[in-house]
Enzyme design. Structure first.
Site, mmCIF file in Angstrom:
data_model
loop_
_atom_site.group_PDB
_atom_site.id
_atom_site.type_symbol
_atom_site.label_atom_id
_atom_site.label_comp_id
_atom_site.label_asym_id
_atom_site.label_seq_id
_atom_site.Cartn_x
_atom_site.Cartn_y
_atom_site.Cartn_z
ATOM 1 N N GLU A 76 1.694 -2.665 -5.137
ATOM 2 C CA GLU A 76 2.946 -2.408 -4.433
ATOM 3 C C GLU A 76 2.738 -2.180 -2.938
ATOM 4 O O GLU A 76 3.511 -2.677 -2.117
ATOM 5 C CB GLU A 76 3.634 -1.176 -5.047
ATOM 6 C CG GLU A 76 4.869 -0.721 -4.301
ATOM 7 C CD GLU A 76 5.956 -1.793 -4.256
ATOM 8 O OE1 GLU A 76 6.692 -1.828 -3.248
ATOM 9 O OE2 GLU A 76 6.064 -2.594 -5.197
ATOM 10 N N ASP A 77 1.685 -1.441 -2.587
ATOM 11 C CA ASP A 77 1.553 -0.963 -1.208
ATOM 12 C C ASP A 77 0.468 -1.647 -0.390
ATOM 13 O O ASP A 77 0.260 -1.295 0.767
ATOM 14 C CB ASP A 77 1.284 0.550 -1.212
ATOM 15 C CG ASP A 77 2.466 1.333 -1.753
ATOM 16 O OD1 ASP A 77 3.610 0.890 -1.555
ATOM 17 O OD2 ASP A 77 2.256 2.377 -2.391
#
Length: 715
Positions: A76-77
């Site tokens: 996600e990051d």
């Protein structure tokens, strides 16, 4: 922050077969991809997944869970893709990481609907593998521990509320009471800091007084009593969590000083037999507080919790709560699902669908129309205390407190609930509204001809029952609206002399912004569009409806026209759906009737001489010709209202009931509207099949000597 070798040592301390190389690679992989990212606190972002992994080592989870925790944010990051994770760590780890990642991605954009959608995704992900939930709970716990660094108060409160509403109850559902208490306390501190501070100060004050000495005296005396009887065990005491105390103060409407069980005492014994022996010793030594005994060993909670709870007037004449359990029961009570990794090495029981409560959430998900409804029913399911009931074969079912036989029927199976016609509780027939109690044996009677009633939703309490009933009614409504709309459109085409074809309808769907002809029929049936609008769309040259005649001429037309040919045939449908029967005139099969289209509700049927029809004389487009379905031989019961004046004599009411019953009528309501010394004036609602049936009952009532007059009430 936990260093790499420390994390590996923690895992190896309880799992000697853990893949040390994979954990090291995951640590390095996450460090590399998170790079220089920072958290709101200013700490390196990588500290978060490491702390989450550390929390999971306290639960002694397998190395795959630890690796998932280290990697749960990289997709996600960071620039790392799921394919990169799968290539480095295999499909199994990638699937776990993907499960947690999907949840995080939704959470970052979480608002009202996304909040509900987020939870729906969580249920689906954890049903595939329960470790997704364990990682998510650890992730949420660390985020709550660092919540104070988020500057926006609104965001902090939203996260705290989500934690209190969803994650704390989920932790309780899988038996992780230690997690639940921490999550609730951290949320409580954000949502109601003044109340929490007040309770914490009072707890500190108690500790500062002689309360520790009192607790020590109680523990010492209980240990002496147990050991004197040769039972191996030890008593511990602990203060209850601030939020738990606050909830009890709210629920019982008492002050802090009035609470008698701020401290709970636990007796840990060698085995199950010792649990019951210790219970006998304690009950034989101290007076028992009635109504406070619960045996969760013979009937465990749905989350696997086992313990004996009792309350006695114990040492120093204090009312104390004692929980009796084995060491294994204690571990499961504290760590729930996670404790099974300590007692059952290996990962063969990871799938979440084995947990009944999770299967019930999946059932609710299947029947909910949207994420918001799913969230509503699920919160209802998770927040209520449980009641335990038995099937006739002795199987135990847990239901929310306040459940009825209908809730029980849906807990057995959706189809059992849908076809439920009666219920026996402990061998005796009971109404559907009856409240079930612990230990009740419930037998459900079914019939393939039965259908769920909309009225059931008013008294069921379980999320699954509400979701199933709503879904069935929703599907039935759509079918009826579609059928009604289809007939209305066909009738208008026929009356105006135009050919009706499905191809013609499909050609004008775009004008109504619809994809299917059924959607258009539903809209017409609901009254959002008129059948004449459809006619004009298909044939733009069709004439416009002339100015409506007066209600009187409408009625005259109804009386003289061949209703069988021109009227839209109807039959008794489930009340409250596509067709409603007006309560002002109580139409019956055999009456001359007219339909009034009500926007969003379908058609309301009135008798042709109903006084309320004057209210619709300026809206002729809402009038439709209808007639009773001549094919309906044995239809449902309809309610007719009778107005009677009867003599005030002993037994007259019983006589009325007998006469109506002998004529196959059923009294559904009775109201005395005026009374005097000599006569009573009353309204009686009677269920009949048609006008002839009502005429037979009316004639029989008029033959009674106590009846002065009887007539059909129109309003």
């Amino acid at each position: 922050m936990i260093r790499q070798f420390e994390l590996v040592e923690r895992v190896k301390s309880y799992d000697h077969d853990a893949d040390e190389d994979a954990i090291n690679r995951a640590y390095v992989f996450a460090t590399k991809y998170h790079g220089s990212q920072k958290r709101a606190s200013g700490d390196p972002y990588f500290s978060h997944p490491v702390e989450v992994a550390g929390i999971l080592t306290d639960l002694k989870l397998d190395h795959n869970s630890i690796i998932t925790a280290l990697l749960h944010d990289v997709v996600e990051d960071t620039e790392a893709s799921l394919e990169t994770v799968e290539k480095a760590f295999g499909a199994h780890i990638a699937r776990l990481v993907d499960g947690v990642t999907k949840l995080t991605r939704l959470e970052l954009q979480s608002e009202e609907s996304k909040y509900a959608e987020n939870f729906r995704k969580l249920v689906l992900a954890m049903s595939d593998d329960i470790r997704v939930l364990l990682v998510k709970l650890a992730d949420r716990l660390h985020n709550m521990q660092t919540l104070k660094y988020i500057k926006k108060e609104e965001k902090r409160r939203r996260i705290a509320r989500e934690t209190m509403d969803i994650y704390a109850p989920l932790a309780e559902r899988i038996g992780m009471h230690r997690f639940k208490d921490k999550l609730e306390d951290l949320s409580f501190a954000e949502l109601n800091p003044e109340a929490r501070e007040s309770i914490v100060k009072r707890l500190d004050f108690l500790k500062g007084e002689d309360d520790d000495n009192l607790a020590k005296k109680i523990i010492d005396e209980l240990n002496k009593v147990i050991k004197a009887q040769g039972i191996e065990g030890e008593v511990f005491g602990r203060l209850k969590a601030p939020y738990s105390i606050w909830k009890k103060m709210q629920r019982k409407a008492v002050t802090f000083e009035q609470l008698s069980d701020i401290m709970a005492f636990r007796l840990i014994v060698k085995d199950m037999a010792n649990c019951y022996q210790a219970l006998g010793v304690i009950h034989g030594s101290y007076p028992v507080v009635p109504g406070r005994f619960k045996d969760y060993i013979s009937t465990p909670k749905p989350n696997g919790y086992k313990s004996i709870h009792t309350c006695v007037i114990g040492p120093e004449k204090h009312k104390i709560e004692i929980q009796i359990r084995t060491a294994e029961m204690h571990d499961i009570a504290e760590m729930g699902v996670a404790a099974h990794w300590s007692y059952k090495q290996g990962g063969e029981h990871m799938e979440g669908r084995q947990y009944r409560w999770l299967r019930e959430l999946l059932d609710i998900l299947d029947h909910a129309s949207n994420p918001e409804e799913f969230l509503e029913h699920t919160k209802m399911e998770m927040f209520q205390d449980q009641v335990f009931c038995f099937t006739p074969k002795g199987a135990l079912l847990s239901l929310p407190s306040g459940s009825t036989p209908i809730d029980f029927a849906y807990a057995v199976h959706t189809e059992v609930g849908n076809t439920c016609v009666g219920a026996k509780v402990n061998g005796r027939m009971v109404p559907f509204r009856s409240i079930l109690h612990n230990g009740d044996q419930v037998q459900i009677l079914t019939s393939k001809n039965q259908k769920p009633s909309p009225d059931w939703e008013k008294f069921v309490v379980s999320g699954k029952a509400k979701a199933c009933i709503r879904r069935y009614i929703r599907l039935q409504e759509r079918d009826q609206y579609s059928s009604l709309g289809h007939q209305m459109v066909q009738k208008v085409f026929r009356q105006e002399g135009y050919e009706f074809t499905e191809k013609g309808i499909e050609g004008i769907l775009g004008k109504f912004h619809m994809d299917q002809s059924e959607d258009l029929y539903v809209s017409v049936g609901q009254g959002h569009h008129s059948a004449r609008e459809v006619l004009v769309a298909v044939y733009p040259g069709a004439r416009v409806l002339p100015k409506s005649p007066s209600p009187g001429s409408q009625r005259k037309k109804q009386k003289t026209s061949g209703a069988k040919d021109n009227g839209l045939p109807i039959k008794g449908l489930i009340p409250g759906m596509a067709v409603h029967y007006a309560r002002c005139c109580h139409p019956l099969p055999g009456d001359r009737i007219v339909g009034i289209v009500t926007t969003g509700k379908g058609v309301t049927i009135h008798t042709i001489d109903c006084d309320n029809l004057v209210n619709y004389q300026d809206t002729p487009e809402r009038w439709i010709d209808v007639s009773w379905d001549s094919m309906e031989v044995e239809g449902p019961q309809h309610t007719a209202r009778l107005k009677l004046i009867v003599a005030n004599e002993p037994g007259c009411l019983g006589g009325l009931s007998v006469v109506i019953g002998k004529n196959q009528g059923n009294i559904s309501n009775l109201k005395i509207v005026h009374r005097s010394m000599d006569f009573f004036e009353m309204m009686i609602d009677v269920e009949v099949t048609d006008v002839k049936h009502l005429a037979d009952i009316t004639a029989a009532l008029r033959a009674m000597s106590v009846v002065n007059s009887v007539e059909r009430a129109r309003n």
